[in-house]
Motif scaffolding. Structure first.
Motif, short mmCIF file in Angstrom:
data_model
loop_
_atom_site.label_atom_id
_atom_site.label_comp_id
_atom_site.label_asym_id
_atom_site.label_seq_id
_atom_site.Cartn_x
_atom_site.Cartn_y
_atom_site.Cartn_z
N PRO A 176 0.79 -1.23 0.00
CA PRO A 176 0.00 0.00 0.00
C PRO A 176 0.83 1.29 0.00
N LEU A 177 2.15 1.18 -0.12
CA LEU A 177 3.01 2.36 0.02
C LEU A 177 3.20 3.10 -1.31
N VAL A 178 3.45 4.39 -1.19
CA VAL A 178 3.96 5.20 -2.29
C VAL A 178 5.48 5.10 -2.24
N ALA A 179 6.12 4.86 -3.38
CA ALA A 179 7.57 4.68 -3.40
C ALA A 179 8.29 6.01 -3.21
N LYS A 180 9.36 5.98 -2.43
CA LYS A 180 10.18 7.16 -2.19
C LYS A 180 11.60 7.01 -2.71
N LYS A 181 11.87 5.86 -3.34
CA LYS A 181 13.19 5.60 -3.91
C LYS A 181 13.04 4.90 -5.25
N GLY A 182 14.04 5.06 -6.10
CA GLY A 182 14.12 4.31 -7.33
C GLY A 182 13.12 4.75 -8.40
N ARG A 183 13.03 3.92 -9.43
CA ARG A 183 12.15 4.24 -10.57
C ARG A 183 10.69 4.33 -10.16
N ALA A 184 10.30 3.53 -9.19
CA ALA A 184 8.90 3.52 -8.76
C ALA A 184 8.45 4.86 -8.21
N MET A 185 9.40 5.68 -7.79
CA MET A 185 9.08 6.99 -7.22
C MET A 185 8.36 7.87 -8.26
N ARG A 186 8.67 7.64 -9.53
CA ARG A 186 8.05 8.44 -10.60
C ARG A 186 6.55 8.24 -10.68
N LEU A 187 6.09 7.08 -10.20
CA LEU A 187 4.68 6.74 -10.36
C LEU A 187 3.77 7.41 -9.35
N GLY A 188 4.34 7.91 -8.27
CA GLY A 188 3.51 8.51 -7.23
C GLY A 188 2.51 7.51 -6.69
N GLU A 189 1.26 7.90 -6.60
CA GLU A 189 0.23 7.03 -6.03
C GLU A 189 -0.10 5.82 -6.91
N ARG A 190 0.35 5.84 -8.15
CA ARG A 190 0.11 4.68 -9.02
C ARG A 190 0.90 3.45 -8.57
N ALA A 191 1.90 3.67 -7.72
CA ALA A 191 2.66 2.53 -7.18
C ALA A 191 1.91 1.81 -6.07
N ILE A 192 0.88 2.46 -5.54
CA ILE A 192 0.08 1.84 -4.48
C ILE A 192 -0.61 0.58 -5.04
N GLY A 193 -0.56 -0.48 -4.26
CA GLY A 193 -1.17 -1.74 -4.69
C GLY A 193 -0.18 -2.71 -5.30
N HIS A 194 1.07 -2.29 -5.41
CA HIS A 194 2.09 -3.15 -6.00
C HIS A 194 3.19 -3.44 -4.97
N ARG A 195 3.64 -4.68 -4.92
CA ARG A 195 4.71 -5.10 -4.02
C ARG A 195 6.06 -4.67 -4.58
N ASP A 196 6.93 -4.21 -3.69
CA ASP A 196 8.28 -3.90 -4.13
C ASP A 196 9.03 -5.20 -4.44
N PRO A 197 9.60 -5.31 -5.64
CA PRO A 197 10.26 -6.57 -6.02
C PRO A 197 11.48 -6.90 -5.17
N GLY A 198 12.26 -5.89 -4.77
CA GLY A 198 13.43 -6.15 -3.93
C GLY A 198 13.07 -6.68 -2.56
N SER A 199 11.94 -6.23 -2.03
CA SER A 199 11.50 -6.74 -0.73
C SER A 199 11.10 -8.20 -0.85
N ASP A 200 10.57 -8.57 -2.00
CA ASP A 200 10.15 -9.95 -2.22
C ASP A 200 11.36 -10.87 -2.39
N SER A 201 12.32 -10.44 -3.21
CA SER A 201 13.50 -11.28 -3.42
C SER A 201 14.32 -11.39 -2.14
N SER A 202 14.36 -10.35 -1.33
CA SER A 202 15.20 -10.39 -0.14
C SER A 202 14.70 -11.40 0.89
N TRP A 203 13.38 -11.44 1.14
CA TRP A 203 12.91 -12.43 2.12
C TRP A 203 13.03 -13.85 1.57
N MET A 204 12.84 -13.99 0.28
CA MET A 204 12.97 -15.33 -0.30
C MET A 204 14.41 -15.82 -0.26
#
Length: 217
Positions: A176-204
């Motif tokens: 549910p977060l708005v991105a504050k780093k990286g390419r996703a930051m450009r999307l603003g609220e459009r990033a809401i509803g999407h999982r950060d890929p790095g957070s997914d790969s890191s726990w796995m």
């Protein structure tokens, strides 16, 4: 076979092999997550990086008798082969992970946790991200909090399960977060509803350590 309280170099070799296998299995999934909010190359890049490690894993194991050197050389391969932010971040994790234990051929479980702590701190230093920025740090920091509170009286396997679960919950919290780093930051609220890929790969990837610990219990 090593016990959990005496993790030898083979534990880390097997973990790197498991991570390479995981990166192939999850390549398309991680790439899809990144396509939603980023460059669309996270899974592809990680698979390339870990293939680079696998190409040299036997040589690395033979030429680097200590754990720190093995991890440092593996991190250097990731740094050189993985594009985007993942290369410097995961490269830093492995390059710095064993720095407190040079010339060691085995570590205790507590020392292993300290190695993960050092790796996480290296990632945060390199990426300059904080909790809530919608990055892999949102998974790593909840896990780090548990490590900082670890008591040696705790059961190692139960603890590491909790560590991985905390990281996975942290990844869930990026959705549910708005991105504050990286390419996703450009999307603003459009990033809401999407999982950060790095957070997914890191726990796995940390879950691979968990699986290897269980094999040695």
């Amino acid at each position: 076979m090593s016990s959990i309280n005496k993790l030898d170099k083979q534990f880390f070799v097997d973990s790197l092999k498991g991570m390479a296998k995981l990166s192939e299995e999850q390549r398309d999934h991680w790439t899809k997550l990144d396509s939603d909010i980023g460059d669309g190359d996270h899974g592809i890049n990680l698979s390339i990086g870990f293939r680079g490690i696998m190409d040299k894993i036997d040589q690395l194991a033979e030429e680097n008798p200590d754990i720190n050197s093995l991890l440092k050389k593996s991190g250097m391969i990731l740094l050189s082969k993985v594009g985007g932010a993942a290369g410097p971040l995961y490269g830093s994790f492995f390059m710095k992970m064993g720095g407190n234990y040079p010339d060691r051929t085995e570590v205790t479980f507590s020392e292993f946790l300290d190695m993960i702590r050092t790796g996480i701190e290296a990632v945060q230093f390199r990426g300059k991200a904080e909790l809530g920025d919608k990055t892999m740090i949102d998974a790593f920091l909840p896990g780090l909090k548990l490590i900082n509170d670890y008591q040696e009286s705790e059961d190692p396997l139960s603890f590491f399960d909790s560590f991985v679960r905390a990281m996975r919950a942290g990844s869930d919290a990026t959705i549910p977060l708005v991105a504050k780093k990286g390419r996703a930051m450009r999307l603003g609220e459009r990033a809401i509803g999407h999982r950060d890929p790095g957070s997914d790969s890191s726990w796995m990837l940390m879950n691979v350590f968990d699986q290897e610990l269980k094999k040695r219990s």
